[in-house]
Write a protein that holds these residues in place. Structure first.
Motif, short mmCIF file in Angstrom:
data_model
loop_
_atom_site.label_atom_id
_atom_site.label_comp_id
_atom_site.label_asym_id
_atom_site.label_seq_id
_atom_site.Cartn_x
_atom_site.Cartn_y
_atom_site.Cartn_z
N LEU A 353 30.23 -183.28 -121.59
CA LEU A 353 30.94 -184.30 -122.37
C LEU A 353 30.44 -185.70 -121.99
O LEU A 353 30.28 -186.57 -122.84
N GLN A 380 37.80 -177.74 -129.76
CA GLN A 380 38.03 -178.65 -128.63
C GLN A 380 37.08 -179.85 -128.64
O GLN A 380 37.49 -180.99 -128.46
N GLU A 384 37.81 -183.98 -129.00
CA GLU A 384 37.31 -184.97 -128.05
C GLU A 384 36.52 -186.07 -128.75
O GLU A 384 36.71 -187.25 -128.49
N SER A 520 38.07 -179.28 -123.58
CA SER A 520 39.20 -180.19 -123.74
C SER A 520 39.60 -180.87 -122.44
O SER A 520 39.73 -180.22 -121.42
N THR A 521 39.81 -182.20 -122.51
CA THR A 521 40.25 -182.91 -121.31
C THR A 521 41.74 -183.17 -121.35
O THR A 521 42.32 -183.65 -120.39
N LYS A 522 42.37 -182.88 -122.50
CA LYS A 522 43.81 -183.18 -122.59
C LYS A 522 44.62 -182.06 -121.93
O LYS A 522 44.18 -180.91 -121.88
#
Ligand SMILES: Nc1ncnc2c1ncn2[C@@H]1O[C@H](COP(=O)(O)OP(=O)(O)OP(=O)(O)O)[C@@H](O)[C@H]1O
Length: 592
Positions: A353, A380, A384, A520-522
């Protein structure tokens, strides 16, 4: 006089020299029979272990060639003027093939054509078709078209392998249209199959352009439900050419009574033939067997096209197709040379990412295609990049047909700059002017790599492809580095020196992609597996706590460890059971 003396006597004056260890092989290896002109399909180094079934098929039984058999020393025969003329034509054809990297296998392969207009005389090319080609700005044939057109116009069976974006679609549509000439009410006379709906639709569009004002009618089965109505008995004679995916065709064949009659099919073409003939995946092979059996016309012309070939396809073709011609443009199973290829080490999944955002920061030149290995990951990454304010969309098998169509159209029109996709879009799709392909997830096979990066650098235009890799992707790194090297790119030497992957491992990797950390970072809602993992950990912590309590003589040490454990425990417990937790309703009451 003993034996030694006798030996000395009879060998007096004779010198013994040491015999060379090199002896001519008693059993010479089978030689590849290629035509004389043929530039042998060169490969600096092949990595046959790396991809299942990608071995070149040049030594298979039945391979014939138009190479004149080597004659034993016979008296030089003087050629008649007619023979001389023939020889000159053969030499000329060979020279052209050499110039364009065309290799052929088969008996009496017709010479390549230098222009579309030269087809008028020998093959009575339809004037309207000529005009349609010109109106599409196709003024000269590409190498695959130069050789495939005369072969198919003669009605020969063909297996053609040419790089991505080299104009294979036109190479099969032109002979079909010329062969069918005008609309007839006898029913379908040509069937073109492709592995995805998007690709079939693209071929249909090209076919509709080329058949303009020829009277020929092309059909594309968009929805099976609609097809049921459209292919009723009274509609059977409406179309000449059908472009579809195998599953839709088989579905119609299986209806009672069958909604398709393929007994008049004179042209049977498979685009992305190696994908369609793969056993197992999507059951294409099984579907094809049924469809091929339904095409019962005794003199149908069969043609297979792809940028890559595997041994089973070649074997099938050799076994079932008479008078087969095989054409290879350039090096078989190689990446197109117009794409500048890079491999980028990104450390970890998280690093991808960061690398992606870096590329955006440096300035991406849209349109850009980004490949990931699954629809979950596609979703995902989409979220982002959307969050980053990029003009992005996503396409995968879970989206509706309407959404998929809109997405492809928007990307073609330039209203979407970055398109995230899965393997679904890896093959055949011709997006004009894609500047960059990013392999966010490392491709599972070299075949997949060749097709994915082939979405850029099409029709002679330059393109660029960046492939991210992490420590987990090193098993396939060597084979992809070799592909890059063989197509003229440069790669670090260490990659080429890496250990070869075993066939079984490559096969497994092709079937089952790597388990990767989420993109995904959430923070996402807790899943069932997260919960069971936590409760197992909690049990363990409680067991250790109990043990510590029972230990005597280590009170001080035990106290600090117990404190740490209770902190961990509090983190692992569901929120409502933690100390100091105030429920929503309580909170409300406190506030009011
Ligand atoms: N003779 C020609 N002159 C100029 N452009 C051409 C010619 N033939 C085809 N093209 C263009 O080349 C592009 C690539 O063609 P096509 O999609 O048929 O490639 P392909 O070889 O089938 O690629 P893939 O293996 O990826 O499916 C298309 O945009 C097409 O319009």
């Amino acid at each position: 006089m003993d034996e030694h003396d006798i030996f000395k006597l009879i060998t007096a004056g004779v010198r013994f020299t040491k015999k060379s260890k090199k002896e001519p092989p008693s059993n010479p290896q089978p030689r590849l029979e290629v035509s004389r002109h043929e530039k042998p399909v060169k490969k600096e180094e092949s990595d046959k272990d790396s991809v299942d079934d990608t071995t070149e098929f040049r030594l298979l039984d039945g391979a014939s060639s138009n190479k004149p058999k080597r004659k034993k020393h016979k008296k030089e025969k003087t050629l008649s003027p007619k023979e001389l003329e023939l020889q000159r034509a053969v030499d000329e054809a060979n020279e052209t093939r050499k110039q364009y990297g065309i290799s052929v296998l088969g008996k009496n392969v017709p010479p390549p054509v230098a222009s579309f207009s030269s087809l008028t005389k020998d093959f009575k090319m339809l004037p309207r078709l000529q005009l349609n080609l010109l109106s599409r700005n196709f003024d000269r044939p590409t190498p695959i078209q130069m050789q495939a057109l005369p072969v198919l116009l003669q009605g020969r069976a063909l297996m053609a392998c040419a790089p991505t974006g080299s104009g294979k679609t036109l190479a099969f549509l032109t002979p079909i249209i010329n062969g069918l000439r005008a609309h007839r009410t006898s029913g379908l006379r040509a069937l073109v199959l492709a592995p995805t709906r998007e690709l079939a639709q693209q071929i249909y569009r090209e076919c509709a352009e080329l058949t303009r004002e020829t009277g020929l009618r092309t059909h594309f089965i968009s929805k099976v439900s609609e097809a049921k109505q459209k292919h009723g008995a009274e509609c059977k004679q409406r179309y000449d050419i059908l472009v579809s995916t195998p599953n839709r065709v088989r579905f119609l064949l299986q209806q009672e009574p069958p909604l398709l009659d393929l007994s008049h099919v004179e042209w049977f073409v498979l685009d992305e033939a190696d994908r369609l003939m793969e056993e197992g995946q999507n059951n294409f092979k099984e579907q094809l067997d049924d469809i091929y059996a339904a095409c019962s016309h005794p003199t149908k012309c069969v043609a297979f096209f792809s940028a890559t070939y595997t041994v089973p396809v070649a074997k099938w073709a050799l076994r079932h197709l008479k008078n087969l011609v095989r054409i290879t443009i350039g090096v078989q199973n190689s990446a197109t040379e117009t794409v500048q290829q890079e491999l980028l080490f990104v450390g970890s999944e998280g690093g991808k990412l960061v690398a992606m955002r870096d590329l955006v920061r440096q300035g991406l030149q849209p349109p850009v295609l980004v490949f990931v290995q699954s629809k979950e990951r596609a979703k995902q990454l989409f979220e982002e990049l959307l969050y980053d304010g990029i003009n992005v969309d996503v396409i995968h098998a879970e989206r509706s047909q309407h959404q998929r169509d809109n997405c492809v159209r928007a990307f073609r029109e330039g209203s979407i700059w970055v398109l995230i996709c899965t393997e679904l879009m890896g093959r055949g799709i011709d997006f004009k002017g894609v500047n960059l392909v990013i392999n966010y997830d490392f491709p599972p096979t070299t075949i997949s790599y060749i097709h994915r990066i082939g979405r850029t650098g099409r029709a002679g235009r330059p393109g660029r492809a960046i492939t991210f890799f992490t420590q987990d992707d090193t098993s396939n790194l060597r084979s992809i580095a070799l592909i890059i090297k063989n197509s003229g790119g440069s790669v670090p030497e260490y990659m080429l020196q890496m250990k070869k992957v075993r066939k079984s491992e490559a096969r497994m990797r092709a079937k089952k992609p790597l388990d990767r950390e989420d993109i995904s970072t959430k923070i996402r809602p807790e899943t069932k597996s997260d919960k069971s993992h936590k409760s197992a950990k909690l049990n363990k912590v409680e067991r250790i706590e109990k043990l510590l309590k029972n230990r005597k003589g280590h009170e001080k040490d035990s106290m600090s460890r117990q404190k740490k454990l209770s902190n961990i425990k509090s983190d692992l417990k569901p929120a409502d059971k933690r100390k100091g937790y105030v429920s929503k309703t309580k909170r409300k009451n406190i506030q009011t």
